[in-house]
Design an enzyme around this catalytic site. Sequence first.
Site: not given
Ligand code: GSY
Length: 150
Positions: A88, A91
Amino acid sequence: MTRAFLGLGSNLGDRRRLLRDAIQALGDRVVATSSVYETEPVGGPAQEAFLNLVVEIDTDLTPQQLLGICHRLESAAERVRAERWGPRTLDVDILWIDGIEVHEPDLVIPHPRLFQRRFVVAPLAELAPELVPADWNDRAEGQVTRLGPL
Ligand code: GSY
């Protein structure tokens, strides 16, 4: 005014610019910004590393109004919800609001996975160590590298 913490992450596009634009759009609500961390993706398909940070804001908005702002920041970054947990551009999660608990279908505060993810707790611990359990580093998952200021 109430203190709140937002978690920001990006792993698609110009990650630093996307994070900078989001913080700029938050305007004079911003009180402090953590260091930026390069972080191993937690969950979802194999994907590129994230940049993550935490922003402290002062706000008099309701939690739902604040959620609306988070969604608008994600839309401004042209986020496409193609795949759950997928890559994404931006976020923005509400992590914590002082004195507030929310249990609604679309919003839970404090964030339900707040202390389980190193990419959230490491930057949060810079800004609000009193919120973070002493043993968080043993409990949280994912590798993170502190890069310094955004
Ligand atoms: O929950 C936020 C999106 N997200 C992330 C993130 O921001 N950083 C990391 N390292 N892993 C993630 N997995 C997700 S889903």
